[in-house]
Design an enzyme around this catalytic site. Sequence first.
Site, PDB file in Angstrom:
ATOM      1  CE  LYS A  86       5.210   0.775  -2.294  1.00  0.00           C
ATOM      2  NZ  LYS A  86       4.340   1.626  -1.463  1.00  0.00           N
ATOM      3  CG  ASP A  95      -2.721  -0.760  -3.883  1.00  0.00           C
ATOM      4  OD1 ASP A  95      -2.573   0.216  -4.619  1.00  0.00           O
ATOM      5  OD2 ASP A  95      -3.764  -0.985  -3.244  1.00  0.00           O
ATOM      6  CE  LYS A 108      -3.162   2.485   3.094  1.00  0.00           C
ATOM      7  NZ  LYS A 108      -2.191   3.553   3.418  1.00  0.00           N
ATOM      8  CE  LYS A 138       6.391   9.117  -3.084  1.00  0.00           C
ATOM      9  NZ  LYS A 138       5.821   7.852  -3.587  1.00  0.00           N
TER      10      LYS A 138
END
Length: 250
Positions: A14, A127, A9, A40
């Site tokens: 992550k 995700d 998510k 990003k």
Amino acid sequence: MLKIAIYGKGGIGKSTMTSHLSAAFATLGKRVIQIGCDPKADSTISLLHGEPLKPVMEYLREDQEPQSIEEISKVGFGNILCIETGGPTPGLGCAGRGIIATFNLLEDLDLFEEYQPDVVMYDVLGDVVCGGFAAPIREGYAKDVIIVTSGEKMALYAANNIQSAVKNFADRGYAQVKGILLNHRNVENETEKVEAFAKEHDLKIIGDIPRSNDINRYEEMGMTTIEGDINLEVSQKFLELAKKLLEDES
């Protein structure tokens, strides 16, 4: 060669998990590449002492054709080769296509043949496992998928979507889910919730990372806890996981 894609998510940590694992592998003497697959372009920043890396898509948008890996990468902590795919101009274009375009360029530049890594880590946006964001697991780049989750409802919902998508690819010889990396948020009955999810989907919890202010503290300094203080409990957790993954591969 270990080839791991990290999914989960958005906002679940992550990039933090990926960078710490990369740093752990490097500390164990492995030759590591980390590829951030997010518009990003901030996946590798804690491996580069807070210095941003110009993403590949920015070169392509400027109609520049990089001629070498050195042009589009930086070497970070532990000699980790850092690459960011980036994405299109916000609001325009498809970020998934940016990943595909980047991967095609990396192939043209013979990245893996030239660098000869022991470990390749892919840090993938949110995700989303369709289109370009599924490229790491659909095109043979990654062999294993690690799903990062906490015990929060929406994190587990995303984890379910990811494991379902990867399962749908199973008969095509694509990447398989290696297991779950529990990144604690200290919600009520968190471990029990994640254990129940893992059992329901026949998945293993391969790592258990405690919530730690040290991670935030060292990220503010542009580094992982592995670089900042390898003796911290959280640093040792990542080293243990890295060793386990290497043992499983051997």
